[in-house]
Design a protein around this motif. Sequence first.
Motif, PDB file in Angstrom:
ATOM      1  N   THR A 225       0.825  -1.207   0.000  1.00 53.85           N
ATOM      2  CA  THR A 225       0.000   0.000   0.000  1.00 53.85           C
ATOM      3  C   THR A 225       0.859   1.257   0.000  1.00 53.85           C
ATOM      4  N   GLU A 226       0.264   2.362  -0.419  1.00 56.29           N
ATOM      5  CA  GLU A 226       0.976   3.635  -0.402  1.00 56.29           C
ATOM      6  C   GLU A 226       1.335   4.048   1.020  1.00 56.29           C
ATOM      7  N   GLU A 227       0.511   3.655   1.969  1.00 52.01           N
ATOM      8  CA  GLU A 227       0.796   3.956   3.376  1.00 52.01           C
ATOM      9  C   GLU A 227       2.090   3.269   3.825  1.00 52.01           C
TER      10      GLU A 227
ATOM     11  N   LYS B 206       4.514   2.171   1.811  1.00 53.04           N
ATOM     12  CA  LYS B 206       5.639   2.734   1.058  1.00 53.04           C
ATOM     13  C   LYS B 206       6.058   4.098   1.606  1.00 53.04           C
ATOM     14  N   SER B 207       5.086   4.906   1.968  1.00 51.65           N
ATOM     15  CA  SER B 207       5.380   6.221   2.538  1.00 51.65           C
ATOM     16  C   SER B 207       6.112   6.097   3.868  1.00 51.65           C
TER      17      SER B 207
END
Length: 427
Positions: free
Chosen positions: A75-77, A79-80
């Motif tokens: 998820t982008e979460e 990865k961030s």
Amino acid sequence: MLIPDKIFDYLNKRASNIWHIENDYKKYFQKIIIVPSIAESENLPIFIRSLEQNDELDLLNTLLLIVVNNSISSTEEVKSDNQKTIAYLRNIKSKIYISFIDACSAGKEMDDKNGGVGLARKIGMDLALTKFDYYSLNKKIMVCTDADCIVDTNYLSEIAQEFNRNNYESAVVNFAHDISCDDEETKAIICYEIFLRYYVLGLMFAKSDYAFHAIGSTMLCTPEAYVKVEGMNKRKAAEDFYFLEKLAKIYPMEEIKSTFVHPSKRGSWRVPFGTGRSVDRFLTNTKDEYLLYDPKSFVILKTWLQVFNDNSIPNQIDLIQISRNVHPALSDFLTKQDFENFISKVLLKNKNTIEIEKQKHFWFDAFRTLKLIHYLRDATYPNINMFIAIDELLRMMKIKNSIKRNSEIPDLETQKEYLKLLRKIQS
């Protein structure tokens, strides 16, 4: 640094050249701590601070190698959060030598098929082989733990002393979750740690060669042992179980009881089973967690191991009939495991006692042991109440148990007493 031939050959054959060590040092080390990290920007600094409390002389010859990882489809979460960790590691000021591997940025992510904790550990452990001081006369030690753990102040010194004093090749370090609170997560982790310790206690009672805890944050081995078992696997879960099983087939699995790693008690999505998922399951009340294997299953295992490992039996084919006499469910299990084929193709064709012992140790391994306990659970002896099971196993082992309880599921303080007793027995 000249790398020994066997380690050089392993790297050429089994290691990837996709990932590299960043923030590298022109220095080589006696101990390397390999830590996979996924979405751990909040927990990793806490782990590092606990490690910094170790003796400075030990820190001088120790590298902390962090594998910041995610898969392409994470998820982008996630990865961030990993990018926060990368930024933190690029700017960190610490008295610890800290390097990292970027297995999370675009073009460096793990593929979706293999990506997971096994591959993350493998990436770090393989690259760690290039950073050991192979000229040192001291033991070189690969130390596995996790980013959400904290460690004791004598963690590094005790590991180094035990390996060097006793010439260890593989070991697990002691562990204990934080049970100081009274919240729901604490209730969940007490239940789970009791489950872990009870199973190993049952294996100890049965005198199994595989009576050790298989927890990724406690694993230790030398680089030589690591390449001997062809390195870490790429499993998304249970990578620790299968890696330690491979080590235990070749080396004694020692235990370092004089220091602790303290794993997190949180729920987690990171692996499909294990600590985090067990905590989640407890918190959602999806099944009765206060159940354990019936101690009678460990009696069958103990009896079976006694006869299975008895090389004075004139004809190994007699083991089939003997297994029926031990228990019909044991005989059924061995039939399903193609035991007769193992006897005819391995045991009966070998006259060397040492080789027969080795082949038996390999065949009835940690996984087959667990499968037998599960088979007995499903076929004959279903799980029973947790605390009744503990009381009975302790009675069978003649271990004093002064704990008083007034119900099948006692209050939290009594549950803590049970866990502390199990910890004491195994320390």
